[in-house]
Design an enzyme around this catalytic site. Structure first.
Site, PDB file in Angstrom:
ATOM      1  N   ASP A 155      -7.348   5.696  -1.852  1.00 53.16           N
ATOM      2  CA  ASP A 155      -7.021   4.492  -1.081  1.00 53.16           C
ATOM      3  C   ASP A 155      -6.508   3.392  -2.007  1.00 53.16           C
ATOM      4  OD1 ASP A 155      -6.935   2.312   0.601  1.00 53.16           O
ATOM      5  OD2 ASP A 155      -8.936   2.606   1.442  1.00 53.16           O
ATOM      6  N   CYS A 173       0.816  -1.222   0.000  1.00 52.54           N
ATOM      7  CA  CYS A 173       0.000   0.000   0.000  1.00 52.54           C
ATOM      8  C   CYS A 173       0.850   1.273   0.000  1.00 52.54           C
ATOM      9  CB  CYS A 173      -0.990  -0.001   1.154  1.00 52.54           C
ATOM     10  SG  CYS A 173      -0.283  -0.276   2.791  1.00 52.54           S
ATOM     11  N   HIS A 181      -6.090   0.287  -1.283  1.00 56.10           N
ATOM     12  CA  HIS A 181      -6.483  -1.039  -0.800  1.00 56.10           C
ATOM     13  C   HIS A 181      -7.649  -1.637  -1.574  1.00 56.10           C
ATOM     14  CE1 HIS A 181      -4.207   0.730   2.535  1.00 56.10           C
ATOM     15  NE2 HIS A 181      -3.869  -0.510   2.824  1.00 56.10           N
TER      16      HIS A 181
END
Length: 383
Positions: free
Chosen positions: A254, A77, A256
């Protein structure tokens, strides 16, 4: 994709009438140096956000490292956040801050940029190159990076790509030393035309376990500066790319979400066009500033000497004074004591390996591929 439907579907599986990305109140939204009205300009805000390159977990790429990892889910990430800030710097430099992406975009310069972040050993800023170069920063393939580590890796990788034309300076010890930047960016002190576009990264630690609230006004000011390309950071255990703020909440992209790997190429096929769309997310997330992890890195693009000096002036006169404790210091030269400490710690060491050699590096330590998306408990905290 693991999380893509959360944006469009409710928890009960029903369609959401409107995503909760921007508060529906008459307030100002800042996105990388641009201000918008949250109600009147909502679609323009989303168009701006969608034009950022959204780098996420991928699966099915060429095996990486001794463990032959084919996905970065669970460990990549922060590497993806590093990709996003560098991609935004390249877009801003080569296409302009006012450039907007659409699914019908076939711009050759844009395609050059997105190709550089594909999951391939041949791509200059792929997950492969970042992870393998991380070995020189004592990070084995499959280990988590912190903001400072990914900044140091990008500093090295940009040297191998002449087209990108960016140099990276990482300000150490919470101090921006302007003489060091002039030495890096100017081939001739008497000719401003020799300036090399600069990506300035300032790693910081703004609290022990949470952000100290005294720093929030200064962080907001950073997003308002022309030349801001966001912040690399996250919330505890989860790296995020911060791109702006609204009231007391910070906006982020993000990484993820796990998507398939592949090449956008020249978008000459439906498959390549579909893959291009996976690099763009229309809706930002938002969290309270004090929910941010205290370890982060401020990022600014200085296209010219004038733009660098304007940013330095704004940092001195607007950002640093806006908090009771300064975010960092700005000085002309580094003291002899600082120089000795940097040499002793090896902080200024450079990697002399060629780019082709980098492609064949292998991590010597064991890496664990964690399939649980919430398993980033070893997210690095930079002290």
């Amino acid at each position: 994709m693991d999380n893509v439907f959360v944006t469009y579907l409710g928890t009960d599986g029903g369609l959401c009438a409107e995503p909760d990305d921007i508060p529906k109140v008459n307030t100002t939204v800042w996105v990388l140096g641009k201000s918008y009205n949250a109600i009147q300009e909502i679609e323009l805000i989303r168009r701006d956000i969608q034009s950022k390159l959204w780098c996420t977990y991928r699966r099915g790429f060429v095996p990486l490292g001794e463990c032959q990892l084919t996905t970065d889910k669970g460990w990549g990430c922060m590497l993806r956040c590093g990709q996003m800030v560098l991609a935004q710097a390249l877009i801003d430099l080569h296409l302009g801050r006012d450039w907007f992406w659409t699914p019908e975009c076939f711009d050759a310069t844009y395609l050059k940029i997105v190709n550089r972040f594909e999951d391939s050993r041949k791509s200059f800023f792929s997950i492969h190159q970042i992870a393998l170069m991380g070995d020189s920063e004592d990070k084995k393939v499959g280990q988590w990076f912190g903001p400072n580590t990914v900044a140091q890796v990008m500093k090295k990788l940009v040297r191998y790509d002449d087209w990108c034309s960016i140099v990276v300076h990482v300000a150490l010890d919470n101090v921006v030393v302007t003489d060091e930047i002039y030495s890096l960016c100017l081939e001739s002190e008497t000719n401003d035309d020799t300036w090399k576009p600069l990506l300035l990264i300032i790693p910081l630690r703004l609290g022990l376990n949470t952000i100290n609230p005294i720093y929030v006004p200064a962080l907001k000011k950073c997003f308002e500066l022309v030349g801001s390309v966001g912040m690399i950071g996250g919330r505890p255990n989860q790296a995020l790319y911060f791109i702006g703020y609204v009231d007391d909440e910070v906006l982020f992209l993000d990484p993820h979400t796990t998507q398939r790997s592949g090449s956008v190429g020249n978008k000459s096929s439906i498959d390549e066009s579909d893959l291009d769309e996976t690099y763009h997310q229309k809706y930002a997330g938002r969290i309270d500033f004090q929910a941010m992890d205290p370890s982060l890195a401020l990022c600014f693009l200085c296209k010219s000497r004038i733009s660098f000096e304007i940013i330095i002036d704004k940092l001195k006169t607007e950002v640093i004074p806006s908090s009771s404790q300064p975010l960092f210091e700005i000085t002309k030269a580094r003291s002899p004591e600082w120089k000795s400490a940097a040499v002793a710690s090896g902080m200024n060491c450079t990697n002399q390996e060629g780019f082709e050699d980098l492609n064949h590096l292998r991590a010597t330590g064991a890496a664990t591929n964690k399939e649980d998306e919430g398993s980033d408990e070893d997210f690095e905290i930079i002290s």
